[in-house]
Scaffold this motif. Structure first.
Motif, PDB file in Angstrom:
ATOM      1  N   THR A 202      26.490  66.256  35.070  1.00  0.00           N
ATOM      2  CA  THR A 202      25.905  67.504  34.615  1.00  0.00           C
ATOM      3  C   THR A 202      26.113  68.572  35.675  1.00  0.00           C
ATOM      4  N   ALA A 203      25.922  69.809  35.270  1.00  0.00           N
ATOM      5  CA  ALA A 203      26.081  70.915  36.214  1.00  0.00           C
ATOM      6  C   ALA A 203      25.251  72.096  35.750  1.00  0.00           C
TER       7      ALA A 203
ATOM      8  N   HIS B 258      24.893  72.445  46.214  1.00  0.00           N
ATOM      9  CA  HIS B 258      24.793  71.011  46.486  1.00  0.00           C
ATOM     10  C   HIS B 258      24.971  70.227  45.188  1.00  0.00           C
ATOM     11  N   TYR B 259      25.186  68.941  45.341  1.00  0.00           N
ATOM     12  CA  TYR B 259      25.019  68.025  44.213  1.00  0.00           C
ATOM     13  C   TYR B 259      23.947  67.021  44.583  1.00  0.00           C
ATOM     14  N   ILE B 260      23.437  66.331  43.581  1.00  0.00           N
ATOM     15  CA  ILE B 260      22.488  65.250  43.793  1.00  0.00           C
ATOM     16  C   ILE B 260      22.846  64.111  42.857  1.00  0.00           C
ATOM     17  N   LYS B 261      22.580  62.891  43.286  1.00  0.00           N
ATOM     18  CA  LYS B 261      22.725  61.716  42.425  1.00  0.00           C
ATOM     19  C   LYS B 261      21.375  61.013  42.352  1.00  0.00           C
TER      20      LYS B 261
ATOM     21  N   GLU C  66      24.561  62.645  37.901  1.00  0.00           N
ATOM     22  CA  GLU C  66      25.104  63.438  39.002  1.00  0.00           C
ATOM     23  C   GLU C  66      25.032  64.892  38.566  1.00  0.00           C
ATOM     24  N   MET C  67      24.269  65.678  39.271  1.00  0.00           N
ATOM     25  CA  MET C  67      24.104  67.080  38.911  1.00  0.00           C
ATOM     26  C   MET C  67      24.711  67.963  39.982  1.00  0.00           C
TER      27      MET C  67
END
Length: 502
Positions: free
Chosen positions: A329-330, A451-454, A393-394
């Motif tokens: 996702t984003a 940033h990304y996050i999982k 995962e965003m």
């Protein structure tokens, strides 16, 4: 034990009130029993909480218990037109919560974003056995923090959705409320020398962040979003909308001085203007009435240790779960043919809720319920199977932090890192950070700008669960999806009560 369990009954008559909460603006708001703030709700694990809602508004309403799993009672989750129809004007409805969890939660409106206009308050579920906690303490207290805007939410949305107004519209700066009142006149925290105190911190705001610290004292974090952690000592915490923490503070051994606590309301995505963003609020930490306030030179943020939740370890040592499936996702936005800009999390924005609650569709359509498309494109429905470990995962390629909440579950927070486009936009450097040992679990995470996050969660709670940004403007613009979890199991295990079908 079950024999000690109680039935805790709370009556809410939800209606409009005229209030001046921030010391500046008198405006219409949504209150309970003719007042704001709404008193916090307390119960003990094992209790049954009966929340009797009488809707005196001229529009529907619902209430969501933020952080409660609602195992087997998805229809009580309170997400308007997702798990139930709105409670009509003039009607009554009772939410019957079976409290199997402990920790710090909150109750808030989940229909037309009424929480932003006041329909929100903390929910504290106390432990029955306090001997097994991460740290022992002598007493506890609650500090709820919120942002308060000068105009009602729907008026703000009209400006956001006006195609003749440049997007985004001019910034609106909220004031800060602490424990429901003007942050400039917040109540005193009373410490006795040598004692330990648990402070429950809750950001029940709709858009902005809070930064909390008590200069001269360390904060030992023991809870995030209703899940206990191994104690972690920090100087301060940042709380995004919807997030909660408990910290244990060791009071000093002397009452020679009093101290202050800091609660700073801020947003990194609006202009930094002295007096408007950030807004600084302080309160007294009193050891002895009349004692002088200890002068402590204000440290810069860079000199202090601020909590990063990737460094927390769950007190119950659950290992990281092996991933079954990943959804990429984003956070993004797109301008449509009607000249309006809307937010996108997966493929399409989550727009007007469906005519029939998504839960009702999942329960009533047989095998078709396993097909994403049966729910309509506006719901962003994602069907998942029972027992899957779902990784989200965003990516956040924007300059705005996002606070993301999943109903009915907690995430394992496993990784942060730089967003895919961070080098293209010359974003501040970010390193990859992963959990150590066993990951912290929580229901509301923040994915920082660029940033990304999982995160991972286990599909062990059949139902229809929203995953959305808890910054209400972003949610209203479409930054949400719906997880339809194990609809085949759901059809065999849950039925909609007759009272909710009328």
């Amino acid at each position: 034990s079950v024999a000690l369990a109680a039935r805790v009954e709370v009556n809410w008559e939800v209606g409009h009130v005229i209030v001046n909460r921030d010391g500046h603006i008198t405006r219409r708001a949504v209150g309970v029993n003719g007042q704001l703030p709404i008193p916090p709700v307390y119960a003990t694990v094992g209790d049954t909480l009966l929340l009797n809602v009488c809707n005196k508004l001229d529009v529907p309403t619902t209430v969501h218990a933020h952080g409660l799993f609602q195992n087997g009672t998805n229809y009580l989750d309170g997400a308007g037109m997702v798990t139930q129809c709105g409670i009509p004007p003039g009607a009554n409805f009772t939410y019957e919560y079976y409290l199997h969890q402990t920790g710090t939660f909150w109750l808030h409106g989940h229909y037309n974003h009424q929480n932003t206009d006041g329909l929100r308050t903390p929910l504290v579920i106390l432990d029955r056995d306090k001997t097994q906690l991460p740290m022992q303490y002598d007493d506890e207290m609650l500090i709820s923090m919120e942002d308060w805007y000068p105009t009602e939410f729907l008026e703000r949305m009209k400006e956001v959705l006006n195609p003749n107004v440049p997007f985004p519209p001019p910034t609106s700066f909220p004031y800060g409320l602490i424990n429901g009142i003007d942050g400039n006149i917040t109540q005193t925290i009373v410490f006795e020398p040598g004692k330990r105190y648990r402070i429950r911190l809750v950001n029940i705001g709709s858009t902005e962040w809070y930064k909390f610290s008590i200069p001269g004292h360390k904060l030992n974090v023991i809870e995030a979003d209703g899940i206990y952690s191994e104690p972690l000592e920090v100087d301060g915490l940042n709380l995004g909308p919807g997030q909660r923490y408990s910290v244990v503070v060791q009071a000093l051994d002397t009452d020679e001085y009093n101290y202050i606590f800091n609660a700073t309301l801020y947003a990194n995505f609006v202009p930094h203007i002295p007096g408007l963003n950030p807004r600084y609020y302080t309160g007294l930490v009193q050891y002895k009435e009349g004692a002088p306030i200890k002068s402590i030179e204000r440290s810069s943020d860079e000199e202090l240790v601020w909590l990063n939740d990737i460094n927390l370890r769950s007190f119950k040592q659950y290992p990281a779960m092996p991933v079954s499936r990943t959804f990429n996702t984003a956070a993004g936005s797109k301008k449509y043919s009607d000249k309006l800009t809307r937010a996108i999390l997966y493929k399409e924005p989550y727009l007007s809720p469906p005519i029939i609650p998504t839960l009702y569709t999942a329960i009533s359509t047989g095998d078709l319920a396993l097909n994403d498309t049966i729910y309509g494109p506006q719901t962003g429905a994602l069907v998942i199977r029972e027992g899957e470990v779902i990784e989200i995962e965003m990516q956040n390629p924007t300059e705005i932090d996002h606070a993301m909440h999943l109903h009915g579950h907690v995430f394992q927070v496993t990784e942060y890192g730089p967003a895919d486009n961070s080098s293209e936009v010359n974003a501040p450097p970010a390193k990859v950070m992963t959990y150590d040992g066993w990951p912290m679990r929580r229901d509301t995470f923040v994915v920082p700008a660029f940033h990304y996050i999982k995160v991972r969660f286990l599909a062990d709670n059949p139902g229809v669960w929203m995953f959305h940004c808890h910054m209400d403007i972003h949610f209203a613009l479409g930054l949400a999806v719906t997880f339809v979890e194990a609809p085949d199991v759901l059809q065999k295990t849950q039925t909609i009560p007759d009272a909710m079908k009328d």
